[in-house]
Motif scaffolding. Structure first.
Motif, short mmCIF file in Angstrom:
data_model
loop_
_atom_site.label_atom_id
_atom_site.label_comp_id
_atom_site.label_asym_id
_atom_site.label_seq_id
_atom_site.Cartn_x
_atom_site.Cartn_y
_atom_site.Cartn_z
N ILE A 46 0.87 -1.18 0.00
CA ILE A 46 0.00 0.00 0.00
C ILE A 46 0.91 1.23 0.00
O ILE A 46 1.53 1.56 1.02
CB ILE A 46 -0.94 0.00 1.21
N GLU A 47 0.99 1.91 -1.12
CA GLU A 47 1.98 2.97 -1.30
C GLU A 47 1.78 4.14 -0.34
O GLU A 47 2.77 4.66 0.19
CB GLU A 47 1.96 3.46 -2.75
N PRO A 48 0.54 4.61 -0.07
CA PRO A 48 0.41 5.72 0.91
C PRO A 48 0.97 5.35 2.29
O PRO A 48 1.54 6.22 2.96
CB PRO A 48 -1.11 5.94 0.97
N VAL A 49 0.84 4.10 2.68
CA VAL A 49 1.40 3.68 3.96
C VAL A 49 2.93 3.63 3.87
O VAL A 49 3.63 4.05 4.81
CB VAL A 49 0.84 2.30 4.36
N SER A 50 3.46 3.16 2.76
CA SER A 50 4.92 3.11 2.59
C SER A 50 5.53 4.50 2.65
O SER A 50 6.59 4.71 3.28
CB SER A 50 5.28 2.43 1.26
N GLU A 51 4.87 5.47 2.03
CA GLU A 51 5.38 6.85 2.09
C GLU A 51 5.37 7.37 3.52
O GLU A 51 6.32 8.05 3.95
CB GLU A 51 4.51 7.75 1.20
N PHE A 52 4.33 7.06 4.26
CA PHE A 52 4.26 7.51 5.65
C PHE A 52 5.33 6.84 6.51
O PHE A 52 5.95 7.49 7.36
CB PHE A 52 2.87 7.21 6.21
N LEU A 53 5.57 5.55 6.30
CA LEU A 53 6.58 4.85 7.09
C LEU A 53 7.99 5.36 6.77
O LEU A 53 8.85 5.41 7.66
CB LEU A 53 6.49 3.35 6.84
#
Length: 413
Positions: A46-53
């Protein structure tokens, strides 16, 4: 049946009938810039989660924090999939129903299938500690809300998400409001933020001495004896002790070095009892006898069966679970840390600041929780009070009431 009470988009949603599929997972990548990713049911990150992490890691948080945040966001995305709402279209109604779902659902991590498993919330006869409840704890719900709020705050700043976060902000009167408090004025009570749960202020609980004796008597190898002795005498957390390398143990100095939680891997010194180093020497001698001599920079704790590999928290917890089943207790590794803190506080030669240093608390107010009297000690003192003769009030002598004063007060002629 619990239903949402607020009208609007999602207002008629029945949370009690909601089926949230346990799809997706949190996976390790082995990459330094993104150690953990959250994948959906199709196995895609899930790219939005990866960016946040990535942002979380760049702000100085450790890999373990990224993993913890990943699980909270996985739970949130599973809920959104169940209610069929895209992550960037979520509203306050979804956050409210998410909290209601957590409050009324069973935590899969606490499912016990054994027929002799204690009922959720029951008090253990040996330790006096309640078993875990079946649902999500208030602290878990509050942590999930904080993670989801941080996730949306990040995407609001980047402009890749909604314009406004769906998570209600924390109360502005909370946080560090007491940082410059006037000591001559009383503290004011502050309102919790919306959807934040009440958390009980539980005191630290020590493991009774007889339970500790039974626990150590059932340890089957010198590795476990060395490890549990270090847990009890150093106050190290499970992840800290299991992350030690061979060079982190210094018997000549009577100390060990552990990567302290929240300091980005920086190591700090902890005391350890002489018997812990004695068991450690026996354990390392056994490893050498089996042809395995770990280097100073290699992990200290290894499995007992071939192929040898570094010991994990899951394996240590399995050892403790077997012991708990055999002695009828429910202690955890963190209980050993609490036990050390309470023992040090009870020693008049050890100051509160000393205990703070050993437990590596950032604030001395956190260590101050160990000053609260233990419930079992208070109950014992009260039971000692019951048979004591009650003191009789002394008769007053040497003065009497003035008749005129009595007449003025009560109107007696």
């Amino acid at each position: 049946m619990m239903q949402s009470d607020v009208d609007g988009e999602g207002g008629g949603r029945s949370v009690a009938e909601l089926v949230v599929v346990r799809s997706g997972a949190v996976r390790s990548t082995g990459a330094a810039d993104l150690p953990w990713v959250v994948i959906d049911g199709a196995g895609v990150a899930i790219e939005p989660v990866s960016e946040f992490l990535r942002e979380l890691l760049a702000c100085g948080n450790g890999a373990s924090s990224c993993r913890s945040y990943g699980y909270d966001l996985l739970r949130w995305f599973r809920f959104l999939a169940a209610v069929e709402v895209p992550w960037d279209r979520a509203q306050r109604d979804e956050v409210r129903d998410f909290v209601l779902w957590l409050r009324t659902s069973d935590n899969p991590a606490r499912v016990r299938t054994r027929p002799d498993a204690p009922s959720p919330g029951s008090i253990n006869a040996r330790t006096g500690k309640p078993s875990l409840s079946a649902g999500y704890a208030p602290a878990t719900i509050n942590h999930a809300l904080s993670v989801v709020a941080a996730f949306y705050a990040f995407h609001v700043r980047t402009g890749k998400g909604p314009i406004v976060s769906p998570v209600p902000p924390q109360s502005r009167r909370g946080g560090r409001v007491h940082a410059h408090h006037n000591p001559t004025e009383p503290f004011r009570l502050h309102k919790r933020g919306s959807y934040r749960q009440k958390q009980p202020d539980l005191p630290p609980r020590a493991v009774p001495d007889d339970v500790l004796d039974d626990t150590f008597s059932r340890l089957e190898c010198n590795r476990d004896r060395a490890m549990f002795s270090m847990f009890l005498s150093s106050g190290a957390r499970a992840s800290e002790l299991l992350g030690m390398s061979v060079g982190d143990a210094c018997p000549g100095e009577g100390r060990i070095y552990v990567a302290t939680k929240g300091l980005g891997g920086m190591k700090q010194a902890c005391p350890a009892a002489p018997e812990a180093f004695t068991w450690l020497a026996l354990y390392l001698g056994e490893l050498a006898g089996e042809g395995h001599r770990p280097e100073p920079d290699e992990p200290l704790w290894w499995t007992r069966r071939n192929p040898l590999r570094p010991l994990t928290y899951t394996a240590v917890r399995a050892v403790l679970r077997r012991i708990n089943d055999s002695i009828g207790a429910n202690i955890t590794l963190h209980d050993l840390r609490h036990t050390l803190g309470l023992r040090l506080i009870a020693d008049p030669q050890v100051t509160l600041v000393d205990v703070q240093q050993v437990l590596r608390h950032r604030q001395v107010t956190t260590t101050g929780r160990y000053l609260r009297p233990r419930v079992d000690e208070v109950i014992a003192r009260v039971h000692e009070h019951y048979p004591r003769p009650r003191p009789r009030p002394r008769p007053l002598a040497g003065w009497t009431y003035d008749e005129q004063d009595l007449s003025d007060v009560f109107g007696v002629d």
